[in-house]
Design a protein around this motif. Sequence first.
Motif, PDB file in Angstrom:
ATOM      1  N   UNK A 233       0.850  -1.185   0.000  1.00  0.00           N
ATOM      2  CA  UNK A 233       0.000   0.000   0.000  1.00  0.00           C
ATOM      3  C   UNK A 233       0.889   1.239   0.000  1.00  0.00           C
ATOM      4  N   UNK A 234       0.874   1.974  -1.093  1.00  0.00           N
ATOM      5  CA  UNK A 234       1.666   3.206  -1.219  1.00  0.00           C
ATOM      6  C   UNK A 234       0.719   4.388  -1.015  1.00  0.00           C
ATOM      7  N   UNK A 235       0.459   4.714   0.239  1.00  0.00           N
ATOM      8  CA  UNK A 235      -0.552   5.721   0.572  1.00  0.00           C
ATOM      9  C   UNK A 235       0.057   7.000   1.148  1.00  0.00           C
ATOM     10  N   UNK A 236       1.356   7.087   1.215  1.00  0.00           N
ATOM     11  CA  UNK A 236       2.009   8.142   1.966  1.00  0.00           C
ATOM     12  C   UNK A 236       1.902   9.518   1.319  1.00  0.00           C
ATOM     13  N   UNK A 237       1.240  10.435   2.013  1.00  0.00           N
ATOM     14  CA  UNK A 237       1.190  11.856   1.644  1.00  0.00           C
ATOM     15  C   UNK A 237       0.619  12.100   0.245  1.00  0.00           C
ATOM     16  N   UNK A 238      -0.178  11.184  -0.241  1.00  0.00           N
ATOM     17  CA  UNK A 238      -0.670  11.307  -1.610  1.00  0.00           C
ATOM     18  C   UNK A 238      -1.844  12.276  -1.700  1.00  0.00           C
ATOM     19  N   UNK A 239      -2.186  12.602  -2.940  1.00  0.00           N
ATOM     20  CA  UNK A 239      -3.226  13.601  -3.152  1.00  0.00           C
ATOM     21  C   UNK A 239      -4.583  13.144  -2.630  1.00  0.00           C
ATOM     22  N   UNK A 241      -5.162  11.695   0.079  1.00  0.00           N
ATOM     23  CA  UNK A 241      -5.164  12.091   1.492  1.00  0.00           C
ATOM     24  C   UNK A 241      -5.371  13.599   1.605  1.00  0.00           C
ATOM     25  N   UNK A 242      -4.633  14.363   0.799  1.00  0.00           N
ATOM     26  CA  UNK A 242      -4.749  15.817   0.846  1.00  0.00           C
ATOM     27  C   UNK A 242      -6.122  16.315   0.474  1.00  0.00           C
ATOM     28  N   UNK A 251       1.410  18.332   5.407  1.00  0.00           N
ATOM     29  CA  UNK A 251       0.513  18.174   6.558  1.00  0.00           C
ATOM     30  C   UNK A 251      -0.417  16.974   6.377  1.00  0.00           C
ATOM     31  N   UNK A 252       0.127  15.902   5.823  1.00  0.00           N
ATOM     32  CA  UNK A 252      -0.702  14.734   5.514  1.00  0.00           C
ATOM     33  C   UNK A 252      -0.293  13.480   6.285  1.00  0.00           C
TER      34      UNK A 252
END
Length: 307
Positions: A233-239, A241-242, A251-252
């Motif tokens: 799962x590549x969910x880090x700081x992605x759009x 989330x934003x 800030x994510x």
Amino acid sequence: MTASRPTASFGSPPLIAPIRTIGSQSFDFSQRVAVMAVVNRTPDSFYDRGSTFAFDAAVAAALAAVADGADIIDIGGAPFAPGPELAVADEVNRVIPVIEAIRESSDVVISVDTFQPEVARRSIEAGADVVNDTTGLRNPDMAAVIADSKAHVVITHSLAEPRTVYGRPTYGDVVAEVADFLGRQVNLALASGIPENRIIVDPGHDLNKNTLHSLELTRRFSEIAALGYPALAAVSNKDFVGETLDRDRGDRVAGSLAAAVVAITNGARILRMHNVRESVDAARMTEAILGFREPAYLRHNMGDRNE
């Protein structure tokens, strides 16, 4: 190739080959979540904006991630996102020195994020243990390179050619279509000689997907895990989330961790993350809640007299 699959339970995907040796490290993905740290040697990466583009900065970031508990270091030299094409020689010059420097200092698992077969081949020779291909083995030469090595492959779903603009993505059922693509590319990998115990799958959050698509993939991640291969799962700081939280890139973290935990409980076994220490803590806490690991120590209300 067809393999029987055990019955899954909450948080436990039906893995075909849960125990993996990747490089010099062993993982039992039936009860372990690995954290993959992101280190980009690019001036235009979407999150760090070139902060680890310099060689020394990239190596320092990788070794700091190891110290913070990362299981895998993912080195990228060319983004997938739209932009000018990078020559293979330039990508090689970006990633190989970093891979060599990390390998000299650590036995951590090293991944190379590339869709170029020649970069993959050179990276494996330099010490990389994983090839993270955001095109999902669209280039048949990539499968041949990996088959002719001991490296694992991450097969990722995407629709566009790398570095190209792609119009508004549409799906009838995004999860079903992504799972179908991954299943077909897994079969291609098997037919090319990559054994099933060296395959990892990634649904590709935000890669040619809008926020609603990525939320749906997270919510139904168990359907990706049900393919039987460790799912990333590549969910880090992605759009996604934003846009969900109305948060800028810096800030994510909280939203990324929430998405990561939901993915784990739905079967994710590798998290590709920027904020390593926080991600490792989230993964280990979730493992403990799911009963996969014991607490580091027991003290609270464990004695005859408790304060």
